[in-house]
Design an enzyme around this catalytic site. Structure first.
Site, short mmCIF file in Angstrom:
data_model
loop_
_atom_site.label_atom_id
_atom_site.label_comp_id
_atom_site.label_asym_id
_atom_site.label_seq_id
_atom_site.Cartn_x
_atom_site.Cartn_y
_atom_site.Cartn_z
N PRO A 94 0.82 -1.22 0.00
CA PRO A 94 0.00 0.00 0.00
C PRO A 94 0.85 1.27 0.00
CG PRO A 94 -0.73 -1.53 1.71
CD PRO A 94 0.57 -2.04 1.20
N GLU A 121 1.80 -7.60 8.57
CA GLU A 121 1.76 -6.13 8.61
C GLU A 121 2.69 -5.49 7.60
OE1 GLU A 121 -1.33 -5.54 10.31
OE2 GLU A 121 -0.22 -3.67 10.17
N ARG A 159 -0.50 -9.30 -21.25
CA ARG A 159 -1.40 -9.05 -22.40
C ARG A 159 -0.82 -8.04 -23.38
NH1 ARG A 159 -4.98 -5.41 -22.27
NH2 ARG A 159 -6.70 -6.73 -22.94
N ASP A 174 -4.89 -0.26 -29.98
CA ASP A 174 -4.41 0.84 -30.79
C ASP A 174 -5.52 1.83 -31.12
OD1 ASP A 174 -2.53 -1.52 -32.75
OD2 ASP A 174 -2.02 -0.52 -30.87
#
Ligand code: 9D3
Length: 251
Positions: A94, A121, A159, A174
């Protein structure tokens, strides 16, 4: 072909979760085609004591447990042996910068990356200083660990690799909507639950359809993600289409 595969190393206390997710969909197909290689390393396999300890209580007190330096460093080291030289170590946490498409494109051009997924943690800060080149987050919400974030990064990078997606999917990348939200999609039937397909999509007028889709993409981006539009510099045509959208929608 195997020589050019992008290598993903993943450090995780849940290797079976990572490998299971990687069996399916686009990532699974890329793996089967030899376009990517996955190597998972578990810090528990590198713990030095009989209990295979990977975590300990935080200095200074407080809740939860902290991943120890040594087993994580050893897991990273073992992956470095298996991966091409010069793969950066990317920590998922995070505390990281928010991952985006530009970062995915950057990673897709590398020989590989080592993804470090935390549990508990957090990870001993000294390991981050010594071994982690950058930290990435998926956004401002709380996950239980970094594995799902690591898989999101792997999916987004995979991908983009040549040969992974079919031609028709690549063409979409595109398309004119770069940096904007997608336009709305419709399929048969023409009328469902009292809703009609917008008439222009049935017109066969390809120029009009393209114009309508551009207008919708601009309008939806303006309404839902004004932050995206602010990053783009709209040209005259886009500005006019957005004005038209706002007049039509009564905004
Ligand atoms: C509830 C625990 N939090 C105390 C204030 C700290 C915390 C530690 C570890 C919160 C989440 C996590 C585990 N999260 C990740 O490993 C993680 C993550 C995320 O939680 N949100 C968005 N992106 C990411 S990337 C890795």
């Amino acid at each position: 072909m195997g020589l050019t595969a992008v290598h993903f190393g993943i450090v995780s206390l849940m290797p079976e979760l990572v490998l299971q997710v990687a069996m399916h969909g686009v990532v699974g197909r890329a793996k089967d085609l030899g376009l990517i290689e996955l190597c998972v390393g578990n810090p528990r396999d590198h713990a030095s004591d009989v209990h295979q300890t990977v975590d300990d209580r935080p200095y200074g007190g407080g809740p939860g447990m902290v991943l120890k330096y040594a087993p994580v460093a050893a897991a990273i080291g073992a992956l470095r042996e298996k991966l091409p030289a010069g793969c950066p170590v990317v920590g998922l946490s995070p505390q990281g910068q928010v991952f985006d498409q530009a970062r995915a494109e950057h990673f897709a051009a590398l020989p590989g990356i080592i993804l470090l997924s935390g549990r508990y943690e957090g990870i001993d800060e000294r390991l981050l200083i010594d071994q982690v080149d950058e930290e990435l987050s998926l956004g401002d919400f709380v996950l239980s660990g970094g594995e799902i974030a690591a898989m999101a990064v792997i999916d987004a990078v995979t991908r983009l690799l040549p040969g992974v997606l079919g031609d028709s999917d690549s063409a979409v990348q595109d398309s004119f909507v770069h940096g904007l939200l997608d336009y709305p999609h419709y399929t048969r039937p023409e009328r469902v639950a009292g809703h009609d397909v917008p008439a222009v999509l049935l017109s066969g007028d390809h120029a009009a359809i393209l114009r309508w889709r551009k207008k919708q993409a601009l309008g939806r981006s303006y309404l839902r993600r004004p932050d995206l539009l602010e990053k783009l510099k709209l040209d005259r045509e886009q500005r006019a289409l957005l004005d038209e959208f706002l007049k039509e929608s009564g905004s």
